[in-house]
Design a protein around this motif. Sequence first.
Motif: not given
Length: 232
Positions: A129, A114, A110
């Motif tokens: 997101h 980014h 995750h």
Amino acid sequence: MNDPKYQARRLGELMCEVTQSTLWQPAAAWVKNRVPSSTLVCRVGSGQATYHRFDPQYKQHQITYGLRMIQAKHQPNTASGWLSSREILKRGYFDGELSTLNLLAHTCCHEFAHLLQHSAGQRFRGSVHNRHFYTILDELHENGGANAVREELAERAGQIGMPLPEQTFELPNPSQQRAGWNVGEAVCFDHGLRDFQGEIVRVNRKTCTVHGTGKSRGTRYRVPMQMLRRAT
Ligand SMILES: [Zn+2]
């Protein structure tokens, strides 16, 4: 050795190492191509805050894994509130199974997503997101990157005598769910902002593999069963 804080810190350090070796190394050339001489530093934070940021002055990506986040992902009741838990369940990552190992491996993915999102210029204020982010995260799970992180993390944790629990936290009647779907069935589900239609080609433990039909032709997804609807 049994001090939980010490253990969480060691696990955080492993997450940093694996992020560098398994995620950053294969991608570094691409990232540096977009932003020359950019680097990545990973660290373990003392609180629960877990994030990626980019320091434009030093062209440095920084990923922080919070100590208390790592501790929280060891218990079903404290793990469930995290975005990473919802992502695993809703998007069917790691077969939709919540375990400490899967959660920590997914957390690396995750935050690294980014980094890739930022490098691609697709991180916007107020829309972090976004669909670009999930395209990248889906790709990390589909191209084997996420599995490599999971395996590497499990192996290193085992080596230092802190095996990461692989036991699944809680299953909402998987066999009952599974019984409801059959190969060949026409289904639809929402994917990001779009409506997707397809046909089930395989029924897995908690997901169905769906081949796109009609306007979704040419695509293929593993869809968590709770997201599927019958096409009428
Ligand atoms: Zn995020």
